[in-house]
Write an enzyme that holds these catalytic residues in place. Sequence first.
Site, PDB file in Angstrom:
ATOM      1  N   CYS A 132     -11.922   0.441   1.483  1.00  0.00           N
ATOM      2  CA  CYS A 132     -11.888   1.908   1.443  1.00  0.00           C
ATOM      3  C   CYS A 132     -12.201   2.489   0.069  1.00  0.00           C
ATOM      4  CB  CYS A 132     -10.540   2.409   1.940  1.00  0.00           C
ATOM      5  SG  CYS A 132     -10.245   1.908   3.647  1.00  0.00           S
TER       6      CYS A 132
ATOM      7  N   TRP B  45      -7.274   2.268  12.864  1.00  0.00           N
ATOM      8  CA  TRP B  45      -6.533   3.536  12.995  1.00  0.00           C
ATOM      9  C   TRP B  45      -6.667   4.118  14.414  1.00  0.00           C
ATOM     10  CZ3 TRP B  45     -11.028   4.366   9.526  1.00  0.00           C
ATOM     11  CH2 TRP B  45     -10.900   3.648   8.346  1.00  0.00           C
TER      12      TRP B  45
ATOM     13  N   ASP C  57      -3.227   6.674   8.637  1.00  0.00           N
ATOM     14  CA  ASP C  57      -2.232   6.214   7.648  1.00  0.00           C
ATOM     15  C   ASP C  57      -0.966   7.062   7.720  1.00  0.00           C
ATOM     16  OD1 ASP C  57      -4.110   4.429   6.969  1.00  0.00           O
ATOM     17  OD2 ASP C  57      -4.313   5.050   4.880  1.00  0.00           O
TER      18      ASP C  57
ATOM     19  N   ASP D 219      -9.431  -3.814   7.680  1.00  0.00           N
ATOM     20  CA  ASP D 219      -9.545  -2.359   7.657  1.00  0.00           C
ATOM     21  C   ASP D 219     -10.882  -1.907   8.262  1.00  0.00           C
ATOM     22  OD1 ASP D 219      -8.617   0.156   7.014  1.00  0.00           O
ATOM     23  OD2 ASP D 219      -8.150  -0.371   4.932  1.00  0.00           O
TER      24      ASP D 219
ATOM     25  N   LYS E  17      -5.053  -8.485   7.375  1.00  0.00           N
ATOM     26  CA  LYS E  17      -5.261  -7.125   7.881  1.00  0.00           C
ATOM     27  C   LYS E  17      -6.719  -6.772   7.617  1.00  0.00           C
ATOM     28  CE  LYS E  17      -3.857  -2.493   6.300  1.00  0.00           C
ATOM     29  NZ  LYS E  17      -2.805  -1.808   5.517  1.00  0.00           N
TER      30      LYS E  17
ATOM     31  N   TRP F 205       0.788  -1.229   0.000  1.00  0.00           N
ATOM     32  CA  TRP F 205       0.000   0.000   0.000  1.00  0.00           C
ATOM     33  C   TRP F 205       0.826   1.288   0.000  1.00  0.00           C
ATOM     34  CZ3 TRP F 205      -4.622   1.000  -1.550  1.00  0.00           C
ATOM     35  CH2 TRP F 205      -5.133   2.270  -1.319  1.00  0.00           C
TER      36      TRP F 205
HETATM   37  C1  GLA Z   1      -6.639   2.180   4.931  1.00  0.00           C
HETATM   38  C2  GLA Z   1      -5.459   1.518   5.651  1.00  0.00           C
HETATM   39  C3  GLA Z   1      -4.251   1.501   4.731  1.00  0.00           C
HETATM   40  C4  GLA Z   1      -4.575   0.757   3.453  1.00  0.00           C
HETATM   41  C5  GLA Z   1      -5.766   1.398   2.786  1.00  0.00           C
HETATM   42  C6  GLA Z   1      -6.294   0.600   1.615  1.00  0.00           C
HETATM   43  O1  GLA Z   1      -6.426   3.517   4.712  1.00  0.00           O
HETATM   44  O2  GLA Z   1      -5.184   2.186   6.836  1.00  0.00           O
HETATM   45  O3  GLA Z   1      -3.145   0.909   5.384  1.00  0.00           O
HETATM   46  O4  GLA Z   1      -4.830  -0.597   3.742  1.00  0.00           O
HETATM   47  O5  GLA Z   1      -6.866   1.523   3.702  1.00  0.00           O
HETATM   48  O6  GLA Z   1      -7.376   1.263   1.026  1.00  0.00           O
END
Ligand code: GLA
Length: 511
Positions: free
Chosen positions: A133, A196, A217, A162, A160, A48
């Site tokens: 996202c 987050w 992020d 999200d 992972k 990413w």
């Molecule tokens: C979020 C996550 C990132 C990534 C994006 C993908 O923002 O925090 O690390 O995985 O989504 O869209």
Amino acid sequence: MKPARMLILVPFALLLLAWLGRGQNPTTKLRADADGLARTPPMGWYPWNEFGQEPQNESLIKETAEALIRSGMKDAGYTYIGPDEGICFSRDASGKLVSNLARYPSGLLGLGDYLHARGLKYALYTDAGTHTCSNAMPGTKGHEFEDMQAFADWRADYVKIDWCNTEGQNPEQAYTRLRDGQLAAGRPIVFSLCSWGEGQPWKWAASVGHLWRTTGDICAPGKASWATAMQNAAANETLFAAAGPGHWDDPDMLITGMSGLSDAQNRSFFSLWCMMAAPLMAGNDLRSMTESTIKILTNREAIGINQDPLGIQGRIVRKQGAAQIWAGKRLFDGSQAVLVFNPSSAAAVVEVTPGDVGFEESDRFYVRELWKHETTGPRAGNVRVTVAPSDVAMLRLSKTDSFPLPPIIVAVSYRAVFRAAAHTPQELAQAIMVRNNGSGVLPLWKVRPDLPSWLSVTVSQSGNAQTFSNKVSTAGLAQGQYHALVRADNREPLSGLPMSTLYYDVDLEVD
Ligand code: GLA
């Protein structure tokens, strides 16, 4: 109250304070206690930070896996790799997740097989809401159990999850349901929560998963931001009490080696993540790294701080001017890690005191400089370091001069594949070889005895390598596909602490 009675209460009060300070609820049962996963911070690569969604596809993952091996990163401990939000699946009319074969022609199971055959572990990505996202992939909401089954069927080792498109959802409830889905699916998978920091996962997620994002992020794809990295480090630092073996604070993936950062910034960033016992998921383009990026990402002595079996998250114990002195990180051999970070634009001369690491003024000790690879001592008193702008001095202080490195487990392959004809019973054998690239010799791995009747496994040792001999007997087996997940456990001998459990797949096809 009588003084004597107050004295009796002091130890209880101290215990209570220690518990409260841990962050996690003291009664929390760690998820990792059952599956043994991620006893040290996970290391690997996700696309990413550098690529965003484009071009995430099978070739990128495969080329990166080859680059990870070629560059020495695999030997340094980086293991988990796979697509992030890489448009890798959709949901079919029956509600089942299906691979996006246009981007991943081998399918998601095939990609996992490719990685396992190279001694790498397979990381995938999804979301707790209705969609990911970008809205380009379905999220797990309302499909938690089926989707976690799909990840297990694709043989993921790390997922992972999200937090986009989760309006009205409660993080603790949503992620707990996904955990239950994973447990029902039966494949042990490292669970990386990615809310987050929403819902304060450091307070409850140790029983749900193995790591949780503490911040937003770290950058927009392709745009490393030093300022955001510093904010993430500062926020993550305050949560040091919540981290430990099998449950980690995650200030997000690495930006080391992305464009726009100086060598000093790359070194400082990596040192901070090592000192915070943060997951080391590289985020740069491994296919075109400079030599200096490779040197930073594969510094075994810095990684040794990150992969220390005690799993303590270091913290800022003192500041001298703008310079930060990070310590509070005792290591498995009794030595102490220290990081002096100079975030300012002028060089700093900093005195590290014996008291910073709990030593006495009169103690004699050795100093190892982890970026210079030099030892001095024995000596007593303050250690003076000169640190350039944005740079670090990373030290290990020890009363002996041995400076052992903790175990780094590297496998040739994580999958054994057998094929036999049904009409002629056969005995077949195949080995899985696993090395320890740390400095000690490990005890023999103990294979859990819950193997199917057609499989037996014995372990033998030669130097730093151990061989798992897998013997398959097809007598009495009908045609079909057979699968076993072998589990082996071990303890790191200096600390006596359990190491991350080792798992590999065995497949038998009887035609
Ligand atoms: C979020 C996550 C990132 C990534 C994006 C993908 O923002 O925090 O690390 O995985 O989504 O869209």
